[in-house]
Motif scaffolding. Structure first.
Motif, short mmCIF file in Angstrom:
data_model
loop_
_atom_site.label_atom_id
_atom_site.label_comp_id
_atom_site.label_asym_id
_atom_site.label_seq_id
_atom_site.Cartn_x
_atom_site.Cartn_y
_atom_site.Cartn_z
N ALA A 114 -23.36 -5.90 110.51
CA ALA A 114 -24.57 -5.37 111.13
C ALA A 114 -25.57 -4.99 110.05
CB ALA A 114 -24.26 -4.15 111.99
N LYS A 115 -26.84 -4.94 110.46
CA LYS A 115 -27.92 -4.44 109.59
C LYS A 115 -28.65 -3.34 110.35
CE LYS A 115 -28.78 -8.60 106.85
NZ LYS A 115 -29.81 -9.60 106.43
N THR A 116 -28.93 -2.25 109.63
CA THR A 116 -29.58 -1.09 110.24
C THR A 116 -30.85 -0.75 109.46
OG1 THR A 116 -27.45 -0.20 110.93
CG2 THR A 116 -29.30 1.32 110.90
N GLY A 117 -31.96 -0.56 110.17
CA GLY A 117 -33.20 -0.14 109.53
C GLY A 117 -33.22 1.37 109.33
N TYR A 118 -33.75 1.80 108.20
CA TYR A 118 -33.83 3.23 107.87
C TYR A 118 -35.22 3.50 107.32
CZ TYR A 118 -32.76 7.62 105.40
OH TYR A 118 -32.77 8.92 104.94
N GLU A 119 -35.74 4.70 107.56
CA GLU A 119 -37.10 5.07 107.14
C GLU A 119 -38.12 4.09 107.72
OE1 GLU A 119 -38.34 7.57 105.46
OE2 GLU A 119 -36.48 8.60 104.95
N SER A 120 -38.03 3.91 109.05
CA SER A 120 -38.96 3.04 109.79
C SER A 120 -38.98 1.61 109.25
CB SER A 120 -40.38 3.63 109.76
OG SER A 120 -40.39 4.91 110.35
N GLY A 121 -37.80 1.14 108.87
CA GLY A 121 -37.69 -0.24 108.40
C GLY A 121 -37.97 -0.40 106.92
N TYR A 122 -38.31 0.68 106.24
CA TYR A 122 -38.58 0.62 104.79
C TYR A 122 -37.31 0.28 104.01
CZ TYR A 122 -40.76 2.00 100.37
OH TYR A 122 -41.29 2.02 99.10
N VAL A 123 -36.17 0.66 104.57
CA VAL A 123 -34.86 0.39 103.97
C VAL A 123 -33.99 -0.38 104.96
CG1 VAL A 123 -32.71 1.44 103.14
CG2 VAL A 123 -34.92 2.40 102.46
N THR A 124 -33.26 -1.35 104.48
CA THR A 124 -32.31 -2.10 105.31
C THR A 124 -30.91 -1.89 104.75
OG1 THR A 124 -33.94 -3.80 105.87
CG2 THR A 124 -31.61 -4.35 106.18
N ILE A 125 -30.02 -1.37 105.61
CA ILE A 125 -28.63 -1.13 105.21
C ILE A 125 -27.77 -2.22 105.86
CG2 ILE A 125 -26.72 0.51 105.23
CD1 ILE A 125 -28.82 2.71 105.76
N ALA A 126 -27.10 -3.01 105.04
CA ALA A 126 -26.25 -4.11 105.53
C ALA A 126 -24.79 -3.76 105.32
CB ALA A 126 -26.59 -5.40 104.80
N LYS A 127 -23.98 -4.01 106.38
CA LYS A 127 -22.55 -3.66 106.34
C LYS A 127 -21.76 -4.82 106.92
CE LYS A 127 -24.42 -1.26 108.91
NZ LYS A 127 -25.16 -0.50 109.93
N LYS A 128 -20.69 -5.18 106.23
CA LYS A 128 -19.87 -6.29 106.71
C LYS A 128 -18.45 -6.16 106.18
CE LYS A 128 -20.85 -10.39 105.08
NZ LYS A 128 -21.49 -11.74 104.92
N MET A 129 -17.46 -6.40 107.07
CA MET A 129 -16.07 -6.54 106.65
C MET A 129 -15.65 -7.95 107.02
SD MET A 129 -12.71 -4.11 107.18
CE MET A 129 -12.38 -4.44 108.90
N GLU A 130 -15.41 -8.78 106.01
CA GLU A 130 -15.15 -10.20 106.23
C GLU A 130 -13.69 -10.51 106.49
OE1 GLU A 130 -16.63 -11.95 102.68
OE2 GLU A 130 -18.74 -11.63 103.20
N ALA A 131 -12.79 -9.76 105.86
CA ALA A 131 -11.36 -10.05 105.98
C ALA A 131 -10.56 -8.80 105.61
CB ALA A 131 -10.95 -11.20 105.07
N PHE A 132 -9.31 -8.76 106.07
CA PHE A 132 -8.42 -7.67 105.68
C PHE A 132 -6.98 -8.16 105.77
CE2 PHE A 132 -8.75 -7.21 110.26
CZ PHE A 132 -7.46 -6.91 110.66
N GLY A 133 -6.11 -7.45 105.08
CA GLY A 133 -4.69 -7.77 105.11
C GLY A 133 -3.86 -6.52 104.93
N THR A 134 -2.60 -6.58 105.33
CA THR A 134 -1.71 -5.44 105.18
C THR A 134 -0.34 -5.92 104.71
OG1 THR A 134 -0.77 -5.44 107.42
CG2 THR A 134 -2.87 -4.30 107.11
N ALA A 135 0.38 -5.03 104.05
CA ALA A 135 1.79 -5.22 103.70
C ALA A 135 2.50 -3.95 104.13
CB ALA A 135 1.96 -5.47 102.21
N ALA A 155 -3.03 -1.52 102.58
CA ALA A 155 -4.07 -2.30 103.24
C ALA A 155 -5.10 -2.76 102.20
CB ALA A 155 -4.75 -1.49 104.33
N TRP A 156 -5.70 -3.91 102.49
CA TRP A 156 -6.75 -4.48 101.64
C TRP A 156 -7.86 -5.01 102.53
CZ3 TRP A 156 -8.23 -9.55 102.29
CH2 TRP A 156 -9.18 -10.06 101.40
N ALA A 157 -9.10 -4.93 102.04
CA ALA A 157 -10.22 -5.49 102.81
C ALA A 157 -11.28 -6.04 101.87
CB ALA A 157 -10.83 -4.44 103.73
N LYS A 158 -11.95 -7.09 102.33
CA LYS A 158 -13.10 -7.65 101.62
C LYS A 158 -14.35 -7.21 102.39
CE LYS A 158 -15.26 -12.02 100.20
NZ LYS A 158 -15.66 -11.46 98.88
#
Length: 238
Positions: A114-135, A155-158
């Motif tokens: 997802a991408k979230t606008g901050y400060e009326s769109g002056y800042v863009t915060i991008a967040k993503k979890m592409e993969a994960f694994g566990t043992a 646990a591990w995550a990218k």
């Protein structure tokens, strides 16, 4: 006359015994009584050994952003995204009659971004979890055809995080961590459909720690990552 009666009685007795013996010889032989089976008492045996399988479900990815050096807001803000997940797992179970211990590892794709606008769109915060694994280790009890278990381990995550300011690119964080390690815990139920095939429902909670980066001005942004997974799976035992 007395001797004749005694002789008749004896003859009748021998005749009865002889008839019973002949009947026993002519009657079909009885099948031997089978020894009681132990499979019911040791139900966990059906989950024993190596297995492999596939899984699919949903994941909620949570990130907490902390402005360590008070560059922007001097506190923390939390973001959550949900998406699908699918993957594969392999494992081995060792059974003790109606209890089980084992180890399992999995690798999974995650569709949370997802991408979230901050400060009326002056800042863009991008967040993503592409993969994960566990043992993980597993331990549980088997009731008839169902295994009830607890699980936990590593646990591990990218991930891919960025904070981009359009007016001043130097006051941005382009990449805050990409590979993170932590711990995972959860529980599940696995049901044997046959001696080789089983289905499971499982819930996992992952704490993937914190990572941080500095922008061009030397200010630090820290991001903590957690995730909750709910999924179903199909296993085949070899």
């Amino acid at each position: 006359m007395k001797h004749f009666v005694n002789f008749a009685v004896l003859a009748g007795m021998f005749g009865f015994v002889g008839s019973a013996s002949a009947a026993d010889l002519l009657a079909p032989a009885r099948a031997p009584v089978a020894a009681p089976s132990v499979s019911g008492a040791c139900a966990a045996a059906r989950f024993s050994g190596f297995y492999a399988g596939v899984n699919a479900g949903g994941v909620q990815h949570a990130s907490t952003w902390t402005d360590v050096d008070y560059d922007w807001y001097g506190g923390s803000m939390a973001h959550k995204e949900t998406g699908g997940t699918a993957g594969v797992q392999v494992g081995y179970n060792y059974t003790f009659c109606n209890t089980l211990v084992g180890a399992e590892a999995d690798l999974n794709w995650s569709g949370t971004k997802a991408k979230t606008g901050y400060e009326s769109g002056y800042v863009t915060i991008a967040k993503k979890m592409e993969a994960f694994g566990t043992a993980r280790l597993r331990a549980g009890a088997v009731l008839d055809q169902s295994l009830f278990y607890m699980t936990g381990g590593l646990a591990w995550a990218k991930t891919a995080y960025s904070w981009a300011e359009t007016g001043d690119p130097d006051d941005s964080w382009k990449n805050i961590g990409s590979s993170r390690m932590g711990w995972v815990a959860g529980a599940g139920i696995e049901h044997a459909l046959t001696d080789r095939i089983s289905v499971k429902v499982e819930g996992l909670y992952m704490d993937l720690g914190k990572d941080s980066a500095k922008n061009a001005y030397g200010y630090t942004m820290q991001v903590a990552t957690k995730a909750t997974v709910g999924r179903i799976g199909l296993n085949y035992r070899f």
